[in-house]
Design an enzyme around this catalytic site. Sequence first.
Site, PDB file in Angstrom:
ATOM      1  N   ASN A  46      11.242  -8.674   1.440  1.00 13.92           N
ATOM      2  CA  ASN A  46      10.115  -7.748   1.646  1.00 13.92           C
ATOM      3  C   ASN A  46       8.756  -8.328   1.229  1.00 13.92           C
ATOM      4  OD1 ASN A  46      12.051  -4.725   0.944  1.00 13.92           O
ATOM      5  ND2 ASN A  46      11.484  -5.623   2.908  1.00 13.92           N
ATOM      6  N   ASP A  59      15.883   3.261   4.522  1.00 13.34           N
ATOM      7  CA  ASP A  59      15.137   2.751   5.671  1.00 13.34           C
ATOM      8  C   ASP A  59      14.474   3.882   6.468  1.00 13.34           C
ATOM      9  OD1 ASP A  59      14.134   0.765   7.282  1.00 13.34           O
ATOM     10  OD2 ASP A  59      15.909   0.634   8.548  1.00 13.34           O
TER      11      ASP A  59
END
Length: 247
Positions: free
Chosen positions: A72, A24
């Site tokens: 995503n 991330d």
Amino acid sequence: MALFTHKQAGQAVSLPRHVAVIMDGNGRWAQRRALPRTAGHKAGAETFRTIATYCKDLGLDYLTVYAFSTENWKRPQAEVDAIMGLLDQYLHESIEKMARDQIRLKFFGDTTVLSPKLQKLIAETDEITKHITGFQANICLNYGGRDEIVRAARQFARECVEGKCSPDELTETKFPNYLWSAGIPDPELLIRPGGEMRVSNYLLWQIAYSEIYVTDTLWPDFGKEELDKALAWYQTRDRRFGGLSAK
Ligand code: FPP
């Protein structure tokens, strides 16, 4: 930084065999440099290369990274395309390198919805690296922890309907055989760069007893020293698995 290896007998906690990472912070890394978010993913792909090789050099057995989640797809099409393009490029470049560096690459997740070109590359990567027995890097692609568990339950139910097994046979030992990670030990350590304190639908079954290390360092800045820090922190942990301290 002094790390205890598997070979150093007598230490309280040796290195983990399996490290999982939520990669991330790529977007923030790029924004801080006034670059497009895709530049952050590109830098993140480089970090993956560095960290995978370093894990192998340290003697770990498995590294599992979250490259693209089932959620995503909600991102702008241009960003999705850029991540897929990076994977494409990465696999192209890696095919020979992985064999040379003795890194087995595997994919967790439903890859059948990816472009035919990417699916072909994944199949080729699998074929070329399948004989490698040392270190294995797992790339989670179109992966979701809940999705993985539902698929596993569905597969077991199917086998029951076909008369191959019965519901009472299912145990906590047998169930993982139906997961993408079948045959692989659970990660002892989960690392989340980027500072967020959540697990984001990642390896939900497998991280039941993982130690969780969160750092504000963004993934593209997560180098070897950062991994050393995470491993050294892991080695200070008192892993009780619901029991009492061994100390
Ligand atoms: C999360 O950061 C990152 C992703 C959703 C994509 C990760 C993909 C790669 C590193 C590229 C390809 C990977 C390999 C293995 C070659 P974010 O965009 O959510 O960052 P932010 O929280 O700062 O916005």
